[in-house]
Design a protein around this motif. Structure first.
Motif, mmCIF file in Angstrom:
data_model
loop_
_atom_site.group_PDB
_atom_site.id
_atom_site.type_symbol
_atom_site.label_atom_id
_atom_site.label_comp_id
_atom_site.label_asym_id
_atom_site.label_seq_id
_atom_site.Cartn_x
_atom_site.Cartn_y
_atom_site.Cartn_z
ATOM 1 N N GLN A 43 0.763 -1.167 -0.149
ATOM 2 C CA GLN A 43 0.090 0.059 -0.087
ATOM 3 C C GLN A 43 0.917 1.072 0.096
ATOM 4 O O GLN A 43 0.651 1.985 -0.794
ATOM 5 C CB GLN A 43 -0.883 -0.024 1.131
ATOM 6 N N ASP A 49 -2.241 -0.235 -5.302
ATOM 7 C CA ASP A 49 -3.120 0.529 -6.342
ATOM 8 C C ASP A 49 -3.084 0.235 -7.861
ATOM 9 O O ASP A 49 -3.975 0.000 -8.607
ATOM 10 C CB ASP A 49 -2.877 2.168 -6.239
ATOM 11 N N ARG A 52 -4.671 -3.301 -8.336
ATOM 12 C CA ARG A 52 -6.173 -3.164 -8.294
ATOM 13 C C ARG A 52 -6.492 -2.402 -9.850
ATOM 14 O O ARG A 52 -7.621 -3.008 -10.460
ATOM 15 C CB ARG A 52 -6.479 -1.908 -7.301
ATOM 16 N N LYS A 53 -5.834 -1.387 -10.320
ATOM 17 C CA LYS A 53 -6.007 -0.829 -11.426
ATOM 18 C C LYS A 53 -5.816 -1.787 -12.595
ATOM 19 O O LYS A 53 -6.687 -1.955 -13.596
ATOM 20 C CB LYS A 53 -5.203 0.421 -11.842
#
Length: 201
Positions: A43, A49, A52-53
């Motif tokens: 994180q 991120d 996740r994208k």
């Protein structure tokens, strides 16, 4: 005899052994704590991120352009044929008392109770010639048509045609109807479905 046997048995001697090296307590790493630490580091670094994208983009791509289960060519030779949806009941259907409701061998046709309103239009939106044909078809259709992609990008097609679009997942419908070329138009004709593989013009 017993006394002699006991006397003959050597006496076991116990002695304390010295400790060799440092003794440490056994410690196993806590799995949940290790996972939480790993997640926290991901994180902080921005790796979470990024993952996740990437996942969201992958899912969006699959929804917009699902995998094609069966490749169909553009219609070169027009063809008309029929599909009979009649089902034959393979065994007696009983009620809660054991009485026969539907005998084995009964022929049931769903078109006797449910009608197909409008047409099913199968096409490949990656082919501009087919897209032009579908544009003209839905403009002149007397009843609402259901547009079904066999290949192409779902969201882009909906936007281009300003019409709701479905995708034939796993080629289930084209296999059931026996469609080999697109565009193909499926309409109800009495107790059967008529299928027209048409040349896009």
């Amino acid at each position: 005899m017993a006394a002699a046997f006991i006397a003959a048995v050597p006496v076991a001697q116990a002695e304390m052994l010295e400790v060799i090296g440092t003794v440490y307590p056994i410690q196993e790493p806590d799995l949940m704590e290790a996972m939480q630490n790993r997640m926290a580091k991901m994180q902080e670094s921005g790796e979470m991120d990024k993952l996740r994208k990437e996942y969201q983009e992958k899912m969006k791509g699959l929804v917009n352009e699902p995998p094609v289960a069966k490749q169909l060519s553009r219609t070169n030779e027009p063809r008309t044929f029929y599909y009979d949806p009649t089902l034959i009941v393979p065994y007696n259907v009983l009620d809660h008392k054991g009485d026969v409701l539907v005998p084995a061998g009964t022929r049931l046709n769903p078109l006797d109770t449910v009608s197909l309103n409008g047409a099913l239009v199968f096409f490949n939106s990656a082919d501009e010639q087919q897209m032009n044909y579908v544009r003209q078809y839905i403009k002149g259709a007397k009843q609402g048509s259901r547009l079904i992609l066999v290949a192409g990008r779902t969201f882009d097609t909906m936007k281009a045609l300003d019409h709701r679009v479905f995708f034939d997942q796993g080629a289930a419908l084209i296999k059931k109807f026996g469609i080999e070329q697109v565009p193909a138009i499926v309409v109800q004709d009495g107790r059967r479905l008529r299928i027209d593989e048409v040349v896009p013009e």
